[in-house]
Design an enzyme around this catalytic site. Structure first.
Site, PDB file in Angstrom:
ATOM      1  N   ILE A   1       0.849  -1.184   0.000  1.00 34.97           N
ATOM      2  CA  ILE A   1       0.000   0.000   0.000  1.00 34.97           C
ATOM      3  C   ILE A   1       0.888   1.239   0.000  1.00 34.97           C
ATOM      4  CG2 ILE A   1      -1.748   1.300   1.272  1.00 34.97           C
ATOM      5  CD1 ILE A   1      -2.783  -1.289  -0.018  1.00 34.97           C
ATOM      6  N   LYS A   2       0.753   2.053  -1.037  1.00 31.30           N
ATOM      7  CA  LYS A   2       1.574   3.262  -1.170  1.00 31.30           C
ATOM      8  C   LYS A   2       0.921   4.434  -0.443  1.00 31.30           C
ATOM      9  CE  LYS A   2       3.751   4.454  -4.974  1.00 31.30           C
ATOM     10  NZ  LYS A   2       3.974   4.760  -6.414  1.00 31.30           N
TER      11      LYS A   2
END
Length: 308
Positions: free
Chosen positions: A124-125
Site C-alpha cells: 500500500i503506497k
C-alpha cells in the site's frame, strides 16, 4: 555481451514503474508500481475499458470506491505477469489524515483479497507525511505492508525506518529537477543530489540494521540508475528499462552494505516537522507531489463519473 539491464538484475531487484501491461510483459520486472498518474494513463488505454465499466457497476455510486476497484483490477492484471508485488496508492487527498489512510489501505487490501490476491503480493503506497508514516506504522502492525512514497529527505527516511515500514521510495529525479532549476547547472553520476540522497539513506539503513527496503524511484536518465546499482530495488519507467536492455558494457555495483554512515538518530513529531521544514527542496517537492497525485485522482474520478 550481457545487457546492462541483466547485469543490474544481478544485484538489484528491478521494478517496472508503469501500468502498461505490454511493457511489463516485454521487460519482465520482478515487481511493479502504480500511482494515480499512471492509473489515469491506463484509463485511456482501450485494454482497460472493461475494468472501468466494471468498477462503475460495482461501486454503488461511490466514485472513490470505483477508483479503488479500478486500481485493484489493473493491479491484478499486472500480477498475472510478474512474480513479485504490486504497489497501489492511497488517495493523495488523505495524506494528512492518519485514520483515513489506514481505512483506505485496509479497503484496498480487502478488495485485492476478494479478487483472489493475497496481501503478501500487495504494497500500500502512502505519502511520506508525518500522518502517512503513522498510518503505515498501524498498517504494518496489522499485517499490511507499505511503500512510503514522495520521499525527498533524510528526515522522512529516518522516520520511516523507525516506524518499521516495509519499503520506501526516495525520488531521485524530482530531487535532481529541483537542484538543476535552482542551481542553474546539470549534475552527473555521484554528484547528482538525487543519487546522493538515496546513497546516504541506503548507507544509514544498512549501518544501523534497518530492515526497510530502499527502492530508488523517479529517474530522469540511465546514468542515475547506473549510479545506484546495488540499491535494494529500483523502480524504472519502461523507456529507461528499454535503454538499459539495449545498452552493453560493464555495469559496476555502486551501493553495498558495509559502507560508513552517520550515527543513529531518533525523531519525534516536532523534530520531524522541523527537519522537513528546513529542507526547502523536500518541502516543496512533497507538497507538489501530493497536489499532482490529487489532481490526477480527481481526473480519474471525473472520467469514471462520465461512465455512470
Amino acid at each position: 555481451m550481457t545487457s546492462k539491464l541483466e547485469q543490474l538484475k544481478q544485484f538489484t531487484t528491478v521494478v517496472a514503474d508503469t501500468g502498461d501491461i505490454d511493457a511489463i510483459a516485454r521487460l519482465k520486472p520482478v515487481d511493479a508500481t502504480t500511482n494515480p498518474s499512471l492509473l489515469l494513463k491506463a484509463a485511456a488505454m482501450p485494454r482497460y475499458a472493461e475494468h472501468l465499466g466494471n468498477a462503475m457497476k460495482q461501486c454503488q455510486g461511490d466514485i472513490g470506491l470505483a477508483c479503488d476497484l479500478f486500481a485493484v483490477a489493473v493491479g491484478k492484471q499486472i500480477l498475472e505477469l510478474i512474480p513479485g508485488r504490486i504497489s497501489t496508492e492511497v488517495d493523495a487527498r488523505l495524506s494528512f489524515d492518519t485514520q483515513a489512510m489506514v481505512q483506505r489501505g485496509e479497503r484496498l487490501i480487502g478488495l485485492y483479497e476478494q479478487a483472489g490476491i493475497s496481501r503478501e503480493r500487495v504494497l500500500i503506497k502512502i505519502a511520506s507525511t508525518w500522518e502517512g508514516i503513522r498510518a503505515a506504522e498501524q498498517l504494518e502492525k496489522a499485517g499490511i505492508q507499505t511503500n512510503l512514497t514522495l520521499l525527498f529527505s533524510f528526515t522522512q527516511a529516518v522516520a520511516c525506518a523507525e516506524a518499521g515500514v516495509f519499503l520506501i521510495s526516495p525520488f531521485v529525479g524530482r530531487i535532481y529537477d529541483w537542484y538543476k532549476k535552482h542551481e542553474g547547472r546539470d549534475y552527473q553520476g555521484a554528484e547528482d543530489p538525487g543519487v546522493q540522497s538515496v546513497s546516504r539513506i541506503y548507507d544509514y539503513y544498512k549501518t544501523h540494521g534497518y530492515k526497510t527496503v530502499v527502492m530508488g524511484a523517479s529517474f530522469r536518465n540511465v546514468g542515475q540508475i547506473e549510479s545506484l546499482a546495488g540499491c535494494d530495488r529500483l523502480t524504472i519507467s519502461p523507456e529507461l528499462l528499454g535503454q538499459l536492455a539495449e545498452a552493453s558494457g560493464t555495469l559496476e555495483r555502486k551501493l553495498e552494505p558495509g559502507r560508513a554512515s552517520e550515527p543513529r538518530i531518533s525523531l519525534d513529531e516536532k523534530s520531524f516537522r522541523w527537519g522537513l521544514n528546513e529542507d526547502a527542496m523536500a518541502t516543496e517537492k512533497l507538497a507538489e507531489g501530493i497536489r499532482q497525485f490529487a489532481r490526477d485522482q480527481e481526473k480519474l474520478e471525473a472520467l469514471l463519473t462520465e461512465l455512470a
